[in-house]
Design a protein around this motif. Sequence first.
Motif, PDB file in Angstrom:
ATOM      1  N   SER A  16     -10.776  -3.762  -1.781  1.00 53.07           N
ATOM      2  CA  SER A  16     -10.380  -2.415  -2.203  1.00 53.07           C
ATOM      3  C   SER A  16     -11.424  -1.473  -1.634  1.00 53.07           C
ATOM      4  CB  SER A  16     -10.322  -2.319  -3.732  1.00 53.07           C
ATOM      5  OG  SER A  16     -10.031  -0.980  -4.140  1.00 53.07           O
ATOM      6  N   ASN A  17     -11.037  -0.799  -0.556  1.00 51.48           N
ATOM      7  CA  ASN A  17     -11.998  -0.030   0.230  1.00 51.48           C
ATOM      8  C   ASN A  17     -13.149  -0.954   0.634  1.00 51.48           C
ATOM      9  OD1 ASN A  17     -10.405   2.219   0.171  1.00 51.48           O
ATOM     10  ND2 ASN A  17     -11.434   3.131  -1.597  1.00 51.48           N
ATOM     11  N   LYS A  47      -7.724   1.162  -0.712  1.00 51.85           N
ATOM     12  CA  LYS A  47      -6.799   0.442   0.155  1.00 51.85           C
ATOM     13  C   LYS A  47      -7.385  -0.921   0.507  1.00 51.85           C
ATOM     14  CE  LYS A  47      -4.428   4.460   2.038  1.00 51.85           C
ATOM     15  NZ  LYS A  47      -3.955   5.162   3.248  1.00 51.85           N
ATOM     16  N   THR A  79       0.835  -1.193   0.000  1.00 47.65           N
ATOM     17  CA  THR A  79       0.000   0.000   0.000  1.00 47.65           C
ATOM     18  C   THR A  79       0.867   1.239   0.000  1.00 47.65           C
ATOM     19  OG1 THR A  79      -1.739  -1.162   1.198  1.00 47.65           O
ATOM     20  CG2 THR A  79      -1.816   1.241   1.231  1.00 47.65           C
ATOM     21  N   THR A 110      -2.676   4.134  -2.487  1.00 50.09           N
ATOM     22  CA  THR A 110      -3.635   3.061  -2.746  1.00 50.09           C
ATOM     23  C   THR A 110      -2.897   1.732  -2.612  1.00 50.09           C
ATOM     24  OG1 THR A 110      -3.167   3.135  -5.118  1.00 50.09           O
ATOM     25  CG2 THR A 110      -5.005   4.491  -4.321  1.00 50.09           C
ATOM     26  N   SER A 111      -3.635   0.653  -2.765  1.00 46.88           N
ATOM     27  CA  SER A 111      -3.033  -0.663  -2.590  1.00 46.88           C
ATOM     28  C   SER A 111      -2.796  -1.327  -3.927  1.00 46.88           C
ATOM     29  CB  SER A 111      -3.932  -1.553  -1.728  1.00 46.88           C
ATOM     30  OG  SER A 111      -4.021  -1.045  -0.420  1.00 46.88           O
ATOM     31  N   THR A 119      -7.502  -4.432   2.789  1.00 49.06           N
ATOM     32  CA  THR A 119      -7.300  -4.893   4.166  1.00 49.06           C
ATOM     33  C   THR A 119      -7.297  -6.410   4.281  1.00 49.06           C
ATOM     34  OG1 THR A 119      -9.685  -4.677   4.495  1.00 49.06           O
ATOM     35  CG2 THR A 119      -8.292  -2.832   5.212  1.00 49.06           C
TER      36      THR A 119
END
Length: 1746
Positions: A1076-1077, A1059, A1034, A1037-1038, A1061
């Motif tokens: 992604s989010n 981002k 990241t 953004t990732s 997780t």
Amino acid sequence: MASELDSECVDILCGRLGDPECPLVPTRVIRLYLCSTGSDSQTERNALVETVYPKIREYCRNQYGVEFQVVDLEWGLRPDTDNVTPVSAEFRQGEITRCQKLSAGPSFLAFVGQRYGACPLHATIPASEYETIRIALQNHRSRETRSAPLLDDWYIRDDNHIPPVYVLKPASEVIDDITSDDENKRSAAESLKIENEATIRRLLQKGAEFCYSEGSIDSDTKTKYFMSEQEIEMTMGICDSGNPQQQCLLVLRDIIDLKNYIGDERTPFFTDIIYNDKTDKLELDAEAYLKLQQVKKRAKNLVSPNNAVCFDVLWRYDDVINSKLHRKYLDELCTHVHDRLVQLIDETVPRRRMDFPELCHEPLLHLERCKQLGARFYGRQDTLSQVKAYLVQQSSLPLIIYGESGSGKTKLLSRIAQEIPKIYGDGGILIIRYVGFTQESSDLRQILSSICSQVCAIVNRDQTSDPKDLAVYFQHLLNSVPNYLSVVILLDGLEQILPDHNAYLMSWIPSSLPVNVKMIITCQPNSNKVLETLRSDIVQDDSAFMQLDNLSGNECEGLMNEIMAAAGRTLTQEQFEVYQESFTKCSLPMYIHLLAEEGKTLHSFLGTDPISKTSGILDAINMFLSKLEERHGEVFVSRCMAFMAASETGLSDCEMEDLLSLDEDALNSIYVGYHPAIRRIPPQRWLELKRNLEQFLTYRNTEEATIYSWSHDLFLQVCQARYLCEESVKRKTHSVLADYYLGTWADTPKPVPKDDTKNDVILLSCGDKSDRRVPTQPLTFTSNGRGVKFNKRKYDKVPRHLDLSGRADEFKTLVLFNYEWLYNKIKALSLQHIMRDFSLSPASEASLVEGALRVAEPTLNRDINNLPAEITGRLLPYYTTHADIRELVKQCDTTGLDHCALIPNFPYLQVPGSSLQFTMECPVSSEYFGFTNDDRFLFTKEKDSSYIYMFDLLNGELKNRVFTSNGDFLVTPDGKCFVIVDHATEKAIKFHEADSGSFLGQIIILNHIEMKPTETYKKGPMCITNNRLCAIVTTDTSFLCIADVPSCKLLQIVALDGKSTICEISPDGKYVFCSSNEYLLSYDLDSLDLLCTLSVGYKPSSFTFSHDGCRAFLSNSIESKLYTLHISYGVVDMSYKGLLDEVLQDDTILDLKVSPDDEFVLIRGDRILVVHDRATESVCAKLERPSDIPEEFRLPKSHYVELNFTKAEFSSDSKYVIGAIFRNVYVWQIETQTVVTSLQAPIGIITSLLVTRNRNQVVTQLQGHKTIQVWNIEEAVNKVDMLDKVTGPIQQVLLTKDGSVAIVQCEDSDAIGMIDMKTGTMLDLLTHDSDVKDMAITPAGDYLLLTVVPKMSETSTRIWNMTERRVIKEFGNAPGYCVCLNEKNIIIYVGQKEITFRAPYYITVMQFAAGAFVEEEHAQALKFVLKKPFVTRSDRYLVVLTAKDYLENSGVYDTPTLCIFDLNKDMRLACYTLESLGLVDNEDDIIDLRPCPCMENWIAVIYSTNNAPKVCHYGIENGYENNQSQYGFLLFEVGNGWVIRKIEPFLDSAVDIQDVVFANDFTFCLDKESRIFDLMSGDYTSQILNPPSVPKALLLDGYVVVYFEGSMIYAIRICDSQVIAKCEVHATICSLTLCKDDRTLIVGCTDGTVVSYVLIDPAMENPQLVLARINSRQLPKSATPAVDGKASRSWDKIDQFSFRSYSRPPSVVSLGPKEKELLKRVQHVPRERPKSDIQMRSKSAACSVM
């Protein structure tokens, strides 16, 4: 080669087999053949059996460790029959030869009366000799030879003998009525038989005379037809003896009036009688008389005069020789025989070496077996050549030879061993072990230890005393073998090794060997998966394996012929063809051996009818046994074989005779119609049977006897199945064996039960009891000059036989829970032997003792005298609940005092029965963990370390340490590749080979993405399969990075919109899901295409797949919802939410886990665990946070932390949930939602918890700790709480007045521990914000005063109410001294108010009463305090050492002064200097003060003086350098200021006064050299010899001094310097505290361990009186003990009696730095802005503030 070993030992260790015809060492038996004519010496031989033999046997066992066996082939037989038979004649002569060959002492005893005896009929006569005699008789026809054809009726030619012979037929084949049921016919047949035998004897003698006169035979051949059996035996036993003067004993007896009883019917039994046809009268046989006199004369000339004796007796009418009427004669006879035998034994036995160093015992046993079996090897020459080729080639692989049982592996290996000297010469070293042959060769650890010891001796190096990893050490030793030596290691029967120590894993077998080391292993292919494991895990090269196939037909024929020829036998063509048919049914070598053994008995004239029709080895063995039963009697053979089978490891001849003599069935089967005076088995019966078994027996020499056992396990298996199949017979047999080895019937008449079903069994005249004359079985044998030897046979045999006989109570009391037995057996044999005893008992108490011994094994291997302390220390938790353990502990507390006078006062840290399997010490505090596929190994790694550590979860051993790289750690599921993720330095993903750590490749993601200068690179979640690695990185953004693991190549980088997780690969390895989010994405890992995009509302925090990959579960940190996703080919087909708000109750979902059976989902929150049932889509279990766990806790060197669930997992069977919170692991049953049990780790917070899937193990690690715990979840039900350590090296221990509670202070620690002195449990752990410097308690322990280095003002000193567990006051800004009183509820504090050197010291007296306290500060302050103050024994005076001033120039205190404060008179002060005490000459300084424990107001003052010593202390050298400075000693009464005693000079100033230990009454002291200084006379009086260190304490009124060094504590009796205790504490000792009872010690260790011991000297006191006062040895008076505040609580739990869960001191209730930091983390509650009509621009000031 080790220099201290002699040449014989060197030969044994090098495996040199020596002369094939000679045994390596003499057998451990004195085998004495008794020669007599039988019936004429019955009374004398009975007297010898009854009186002499038992005494000689005991003497030999005690003095030399050998057995005494008498081979009297006439004893026990019916005396009124002629027992001289052709078969027995041959057998007797063979036994004489065996006695001469095997006996370690005298071998022949001749008892000669006045009977010469008849000449025996020869069982076989060489064909040429017989035919010569037959022709001679035919050529000399006369009246004497007219019956010559009778010879052809009785003798028949046997061409199967090489060369051919004529065989004497059985009488039943010649005379039909010999077996008739008609008594008259049978009697006539018997008479005819006797007549025929006499005729045959005369014919053979006449024919021999004719032949000799014609010169066709020599004189020796002729003579053998004229010699009686007695003369033959005496010629062999005396004349042919190598040393008759030391080997033979001659007893002559003449009945001087025998000629008066010529006509008596009994006379023919005592002399030779002939019928004179001329006088028609009976008369003495003059020819026989002359021959007998010649025999006597010849024997007397050869035997030493001292060993020949003649007795003259008179005829007695009752029995001729009567036991009562000839008592004097019999006593003289027995005395003479006994004394002469003892003398001969003393002269001969010591000359034959039998005892070797312990190092040689095991190699010698296996070499002897090798020598015996190698001599019986036939055939398989091609295989032998292949093995020889392996030995000479440059191969680094071991050779594994495998084949089914009976294929000849063992004999092949034995034959290979004999080839070693031919191949390698003097440089060849043979190490051979037959696995399972001895107990030491059954256990892996003992096998490796023995081989390592042998290798170390060979290469002349010291052996590591207790290598942690024997397998590694074994490999290291093999690599260290010098090049000039060639070592060959042979291991036979590897499948028979015990499974202990993970032996079946075969990891101890080296996969690669040095070129000068060869290893040959044999095993069966389908037993314990040994061969399979060797192939798959150790040696993958097929060339290292050799299979022994079945023999071909030609090979079978060749082997059969070879075996037969070696025995001097052959077969007729018809007989051989029958055996050829058998070869087609089984062609294993052992089967051929069995057939050949039968073939040896076949005569050519018998044809094929006697040949057995068998189809395999087991069938052949059973047929062999059946024929033995026919020949020797079914009952007798069955009992002999039952004893052999029950014994398993074999029996000696003496043991077998004793056992048969105790067995009523065997005796009753023999004694039918007749019984001797003594109820014992006739030696002839067993020896004849044994002769038929010899080809299948091997012998070995133990330390007490020569043992015979089956040469192949199949015989044992068949005998066990055939003779011990019935449980009643099995128990009866083992019971006889148990009684024998226990000595139950030694010197005790054994009942003789009457068998009502057999009326012809004659019982003894003595009635229903008879002494069987079996030996005693003491635990030890004692002899003059040879010390004590253990009865190893008893220790080895008794446990197993008691267990298998069903005598469980005796097994427990005599073995398992018998301290003396355990101690002596470990000394005699080993701890492993004890472990095998316990493995026989499944009882829980026995398992606990076994566990205690197993844990104590390293300690006991170093010193067996630690046994009582180890047993007690590890089993005390069960003292009150387990009766058998209680009895064992009592024995340790009494009998064990002879070995260790220190008994544990409370349990050791590690006790058996707990679920903790072991702990693994990792060099670093690991952060990352991983299992191999089979859960066998655990990988651990610290982020900032480059090493990965691999632990074996079967035994806890560190197996490997692999060097890789720094960073996060992942391992592929197959365990072959390590992935190291370094996002801190190189920002690379590195791949390493798991086995070696070799670098395979790396991926640097930064090289593939663009970053802005302001962006930060962060590592995200990662996942891995054997083929793919997916990682999230990241910036703003990732990015999803997909890499190929085998090639270490980056396949694709996917830029995500937001981002990420989460990142998880599906179970089938085809898809990856990431976030992604608030969106969930899926990608195909082969095509790398995006497959699915799904909105999930919030950023996911947890994601997991079901094992079938059809479902996925997702959660986030915002909602209390579980998302269920239906997935097909990487695409989410359907998703829905499950509401958990009511269940979680505002808790946050932290993690998701799917059960191994795919049925449940585990949802972990901070305070609640929820189990979701996939089938019903509902919650099936809610597991709440345990109520006894505090909400928060302050650990040492830490701050207050909230205690929540840190980890949770399913059990391997999916029936339980395992959750970690604080230091505890709880196990809930899902179905009942109840806590089944809990595990308690050491002090700390569990942050890592792993559950193996293939075995019930749980792995935990505490935050910041290096120790990893491995638990057995199955054992967790038997909950046993282990004791806690405190937080560091023990600095100070205070005790309450009653000694029930100890308050413990550690070095550089902020924690104070409170220990229950009865149980050793930690009652409380008080932590603070800085290190504790000193402490004091009230006598009852209700209040604690301690001082710390403060971090806040007015917080240096704190008063704890210990009952309520709270701080009631804080004050002070500098640490000071805390002083306890002995009786009064007062604590004195002496300290400064500011931390400056010149700040004065104030004295504050705090008096506690009725829940409150009063403090009073003394007006007089002191400039300095030079030593911690103390109060006198009376609690009246406070003694403080101060000084007038401090001289900064010299750095010393000026005018040291004693300040005495009277606590009873308002702290009235009295001051004393050395000058005021009258010590004004050359006195310099007060060095030390000591209170006197015995006198109320006395103290000792040690001062320095410059006076040179003017006298030398009597009897003891000073030992120090001449020093002008000396110490002085003053005994001072502080109440009135009197000097009681002064000694000057006292000690040299070179002595550190802190190392001096004083007696309580100050009558003497010990200096650091343990020299005793008499404080009454002022002289050294004696010295303790060889003290281990500096003395630490005097106990028992100065009678015993205690030392410690390392982890050992010693107790030495002062009067005789005897070490009465040497105890292993299991940690390095740093402090020792003596309790007020003058015998209880509290031992503090550097690792925080607290141990307590009580000293009891059994030589000076009654142990029972002391034990009655020890709390831990008292049984509870009621089931529910009363609850008493602090004594009832647990420091880490909340209970109803606690004041509160944990009390913060007043200083931290206010907002300190920690709380302010916590406030910063509090999120502001969003507030709605009031509505406004004013529209603000985005850049307005108001907008930027808001």
